[in-house]
Design an enzyme around this catalytic site. Structure first.
Site, PDB file in Angstrom:
ATOM      1  N   ASP A  56      -6.837  -1.787   4.767  1.00 54.75           N
ATOM      2  CA  ASP A  56      -5.905  -2.806   4.270  1.00 54.75           C
ATOM      3  C   ASP A  56      -6.182  -4.179   4.876  1.00 54.75           C
ATOM      4  OD1 ASP A  56      -4.485  -1.006   2.683  1.00 54.75           O
ATOM      5  OD2 ASP A  56      -3.205  -0.408   4.355  1.00 54.75           O
ATOM      6  N   ASP A  58      -0.948  -0.560   6.275  1.00 55.45           N
ATOM      7  CA  ASP A  58      -1.078  -0.029   7.641  1.00 55.45           C
ATOM      8  C   ASP A  58      -2.478   0.461   7.984  1.00 55.45           C
ATOM      9  OD1 ASP A  58      -1.037   2.298   6.025  1.00 55.45           O
ATOM     10  OD2 ASP A  58      -0.442   3.476   7.762  1.00 55.45           O
ATOM     11  N   ASP A  86       0.877  -1.160   0.000  1.00 57.77           N
ATOM     12  CA  ASP A  86       0.000   0.000   0.000  1.00 57.77           C
ATOM     13  C   ASP A  86       0.920   1.218   0.000  1.00 57.77           C
ATOM     14  OD1 ASP A  86      -2.414   1.599   0.474  1.00 57.77           O
ATOM     15  OD2 ASP A  86      -1.511   1.927   2.440  1.00 57.77           O
TER      16      ASP A  86
END
Length: 632
Positions: free
Chosen positions: A523, A519, A324
């Protein structure tokens, strides 16, 4: 060394001294007068019981409980058989060296546990609450959210919270592996389990103890050993069937060889005893879990929590890592990096002022970055009638004039002619009275060490790195190029990320694994779906940490390469132990069945191989890892 280990060492010493004397005497022929007599039997039996009474007791207890076939049973039957055929010295030798191996195993396990047990010491014993000017120590479980606690110098922070008063340096080494303390002052968040430095802090708690960082870490550590790797499960199943098979084989060897070859019955029984000692699966049962445990311990030393040996095994096979972007590879701290006034009608300062006034009441990170770049408190009496257009921006009156602040779609919706601004970030367009005034570029900043982290991953054998983000494609591609990312997918919704990971997983080979690093709370579904989910433990959301298989306690992505290296080294050592143990045992078993191997070779095939396998497993504790910005 524990009290139990000291007691075992004393038993070994008490047995070993007379054993060595008797061994020398036998080889010099000095025991010939008592060979085969009850004196020799009683003498060696006394030594046998001193060193092996607990093994015999465990074997009998397990038989009573229906657990017949284990190493205690094999050792007991083999040594009883040795006594039965008059091999007293060998019987004592088998038990003595077996106990030496057990002592060595206990020490090795203790060494492996040390780095993890250090993690267990982070649990705070009390919290200080100020009542009527005096400090009262209470159990952290009893402290409610919003309570103000006082943390004195040298004390462990008991609960997560925000500093209200005071300034200090906080030692986070036990949680994150960082040797440099972090500064904590008013407004800063602090997490439980860290040690306060020289200053006194007043902290308002933000979580109950059960939901605090330290409680979650302790839970992860305690549950790590319950999640076994496929190799461990294989060894467990192997031992379950292997031990009964070799026991039956030993019985057949004792009975059939005298009948078929005409050798003496005592010789057949002796071969069977040797066969049993050799076949004990200690080396595998001990060294394989110990190897994984050492790998998890090595990871915890650098501030990375691995939730089980199955995840460490999967990490060894990672060939694709998906990231991400925001908060993982970038800081998630937006800043105005470019200001583009349109023509001479509006200057840079006036353009920035218009944007700051328009975004004056917004709490969005982009609005915050605009106000921060403005550097002053906007006079909001100049702004009125702000209305938001979802997904586009806002319309507001500033000094009585109509101002539009938003994306290019907002400009088109209001028929404002504007030039498309490129840039590595989010572009905020500004128009006044229907005339394009200019644009601001707001960019997220790349994390320190992120570029080195990607390079280090390539060096340890990761074939492909991928970035998924909801950002604009131009911003995502700029960041990917700067970091050295192989593949980038931008403008994704959370559901799109899961779908993209599914595509990447479908392209993976049978022995390849995909890791996702994130994080945010959005996610969590992707972390769960990936073969290996890695979450940021310091600033990451609780949902992400809960869903992840591996947690980076200090959010340092450079440690991903270190974990891959540790995992691969651990799996390599475990496989070495399996091949070595099975190979030596197969060879000596064949020699024992043919009558070539003696009880001394049997002792080496059991205890010697176990000790060597344990020594090899302990190498996982000292696995060399990548240093930030370097390979080793």
């Amino acid at each position: 060394m524990t009290k139990k280990q000291k007691k075992m060492l004393a038993r070994i010493f008490i047995t070993a001294v007379p054993f060595v004397i008797l061994f020398v005497c036998e080889h010099m022929g000095l025991l010939a007068p008592i060979e085969g007599t009850w004196i020799a039997f009683v003498l060696f039996l006394a030594l046998y019981l001193v060193i092996g009474y607990d093994i015999v007791y465990k074997a009998l207890r397990n038989i009573r409980n229906g657990q017949v076939f284990d190493e205690n049973f094999l050792m007991t039957i083999a040594t009883f058989g040795a006594f039965g055929v008059g091999e007293y010295l060998e019987a004592v030798a088998v038990m003595l060296f077996y106990q030496i191996g057990e002592l060595f195993q206990g020490y090795a396990v203790g060494k492996s546990r040390q780095s993890i047990s250090d993690m267990m010491d982070i649990c705070p014993e009390y919290a200080n609450i100020e009542e009527n000017g005096t400090l009262t120590q209470v159990d952290p479980d009893e402290v409610e959210v919003g309570t103000v606690i006082v943390i004195k110098p040298g004390e462990r922070i008991p609960l997560d919270g925000v500093v209200l008063e005071g300034e200090s340096l906080v030692d986070t080494a036990a949680l994150t592996g960082e040797s440099v303390p972090r500064r904590a002052a008013a407004g800063d968040a602090v997490i439980s389990g860290c040690v306060n430095g020289s200053g006194t802090l007043k902290v308002r708690t933000t979580k109950e103890f059960d939901d605090s960082t330290v409680a979650k870490i302790l839970e992860l550590v305690e549950n790590a050993s319950s999640k076994k790797a496929k190799v461990e499960n294989f060894i467990t199943r192997f031992a379950k069937y292997y031990t009964p098979v070799v026991t039956v084989g030993a019985v057949l060897l004792a009975v059939l060889t005298p009948l078929l070859t005409g050798i003496a019955w005592t010789e057949g029984i002796q071969r069977a005893c040797i066969f049993l000692v050799i076949s004990c699966p200690c080396a595998l049962v001990i060294s394989v879990p110990l190897g994984f445990f050492g790998g998890i311990g090595a990871a915890s030393r650098i501030g990375v929590l691995v939730k089980g040996s199955n995840f460490l095994e999967a990490a060894a096979k990672i060939d694709t890592i998906v990231f991400d972007k925001t908060g993982t590879l970038t800081k998630g701290e937006f800043k105005v990096t470019e200001i583009h006034p349109a023509g001479d009608a509006v200057g840079r300062e006036e353009l920035l002022e218009l944007a700051a006034l328009g975004e004056g009441y917004s709490t969005h990170p982009i609005a915050n970055s605009i106000r921060e770049a403005y550097g002053r408190t906007p006079d909001m009496s100049r702004a009125a009638g702000a209305t938001e257009e979802a997904g586009c921006g806002i319309e507001v009156r500033i000094d009585g004039r109509e101002v539009l602040i938003g994306n290019e779609k907002l400009m088109r919706a209001h028929a404002v002619a504007c030039e498309t601004i490129g840039g590595a970030g989010t572009v905020v367009y500004v128009a006044r009275d229907g005339v394009f005034a200019g644009a601001l570029v707001i960019s997220d900043t790349v994390k320190e060490g992120a570029k080195e982290a990607i390079a280090a991953m390539k060096r340890v054998g990761v074939k492909k790195t991928v970035m998924l983000t909801g950002d604009r494609r131009s911003a995502a591609e700029y960041a990917a190029a700067e970091l050295g990312i192989d593949e980038v997918h931008a403008e994704l919704l959370p559901a799109d990320k899961v779908a993209k990971v599914e595509e990447l997983l479908a392209a993976e080979g049978e022995k390849e694994r995909l890791a996702f690093v994130g994080d945010g709370i959005n996610d969590a579904p992707v972390l769960t779906r990936a073969d290996v989910g890695m979450a940021m433990g310091s600033m990451g959301s609780d949902a992400a940490i809960e869903a992840a298989d591996i947690v980076l306690m200090d959010d340092d992505v450079r440690k991903i390469a270190e974990i891959v290296r540790i995992a691969r080294k651990t799996l390599s050592i475990v496989k070495q132990n399996i091949v070595f143990a099975l190979g030596i045992k197969a060879l000596v078993l064949a020699l024992g069945a043919l009558g070539v191997a003696t009880m001394w070779e049997a002792v080496f095939a059991d205890v010697g191989v176990s000790v060597l396998a344990i020594l090899n497993s302990m190498r996982t504790l000292g696995v060399s890892v990548c240093t930030p910005g370097g390979d080793k």
